[in-house]
Design an enzyme around this catalytic site. Structure first.
Site, short mmCIF file in Angstrom:
data_model
loop_
_atom_site.label_atom_id
_atom_site.label_comp_id
_atom_site.label_asym_id
_atom_site.label_seq_id
_atom_site.Cartn_x
_atom_site.Cartn_y
_atom_site.Cartn_z
N ARG A 38 -40.09 11.88 36.02
CA ARG A 38 -39.83 11.14 34.77
C ARG A 38 -40.50 9.78 34.89
NH1 ARG A 38 -35.52 7.81 32.70
NH2 ARG A 38 -35.14 8.17 30.47
N SER A 107 -33.47 18.64 25.99
CA SER A 107 -32.32 17.72 25.94
C SER A 107 -31.60 17.80 24.62
CB SER A 107 -32.80 16.27 26.08
OG SER A 107 -33.10 15.97 27.40
N LYS A 136 -30.76 4.83 30.97
CA LYS A 136 -31.54 5.09 29.77
C LYS A 136 -31.00 4.21 28.64
CE LYS A 136 -32.36 8.88 26.54
NZ LYS A 136 -33.60 9.62 26.44
N1 TZP Z 1 -30.77 11.31 29.41
C1 TZP Z 1 -29.50 11.17 29.05
S1 TZP Z 1 -28.67 10.10 30.07
C2 TZP Z 1 -30.05 9.83 31.02
C3 TZP Z 1 -31.11 10.57 30.52
C4 TZP Z 1 -32.47 10.59 31.03
C5 TZP Z 1 -30.08 8.92 32.19
C6 TZP Z 1 -29.37 9.49 33.37
O1 TZP Z 1 -29.44 8.60 34.46
P1 TZP Z 1 -28.23 8.37 35.46
O2 TZP Z 1 -28.68 7.20 36.30
O3 TZP Z 1 -28.09 9.61 36.30
O4 TZP Z 1 -27.03 8.05 34.64
#
Ligand code: TZP
Ligand code: MG
Length: 208
Positions: A38, A107, A136
């Protein structure tokens, strides 16, 4: 049907200060057999170059590697697949471009989106954020464990990945609420030893 490992690691150069390839290497040292790359900051050209090195590392270690957002890069690099969001190329178009063997993940953020997604040509569905996350920006509202459980009920046996705010402390609850696999960015990548962290997680979440 795709069989995902219990832990679904996603790379993040900002959190680790490490190249994607180095992250794949450390994750693989800890037993990861599947990684998503990513990258939200590099130009497509630079991401292409980095992903190429990461893919070589992955494939030399029999790790499957999929690319976030970019069907073009997945195709050009012959990666194992792609992970798409609601605003990316639609899964049907990605399937046409990448072919039947590619892994396509998608997603979703609500029960309604998940229901619709279950009819698409995808290999797994992601739902999140399950919990609050700082990784995010502008995420949808938290889905929670009850929301995750409803999604599980709505999508049958389609492989389901939970994402957002998942840590070693809550991962078991997330699996019990219906996820096949827990995606993790910050909890895994900011641990002192990435390989040890994923190794312990994979062991603790193993099927009985
Ligand atoms: N999509 C929804 S939440 C997220 C993404 C890419 C971030 C998840 O990151 P983390 O640090 O595991 O909470
Ligand atoms: Mg995306």
């Amino acid at each position: 049907m795709l069989r995902l490992p219990r832990v679904y690691p996603i790379t993040d150069v900002g959190i680790t200060g490490l190249s994607h390839a180095e992250q794949v290497s450390r994750l693989s040292d800890g037993g990861a057999s599947f990684v998503q790359l990513r990258e939200k900051n590099l130009t497509p050209r630079d991401f292409y170059e980095q992903a190429k090195v990461a893919l070589a590392v992955a494939h030399s270690r029999k790790v499957q590697l999929i690319i976030n957002d970019r069907v073009d890069l997945a195709l050009a690099l012959q990666a194992d697949g792609v992970h798409l969001g609601q605003d990316d190329l639609p899964p049907e178009a990605a399937r046409t471009l990448l072919g039947p063997q590619a892994i396509i993940g998608f997603s979703t953020h609500t029960l309604e989106q998940a229901r619709k997604a279950a009819t698409l040509p995808i290999d797994y569905l992601a739902i999140g954020p399950i919990f609050r996350t700082a990784t995010k920006a502008d995420t949808a509202p938290e889905v929670g464990l009850a929301g995750l459980n409803s999604v599980r009920g709505a999508v049958g046996n389609l492989p389901l990945v939970a994402i957002g705010g998942i840590t070693p402390a809550n991962a078991q609850d997330v699996i019990e609420a219906g996820a096949d696999s827990v995606a993790m960015i910050s909890a895994l990548l900011s641990s002192r030893n990435i390989a040890d962290c994923i190794r312990a997680l994979l062991l603790s979440l193993e099927l009985p």
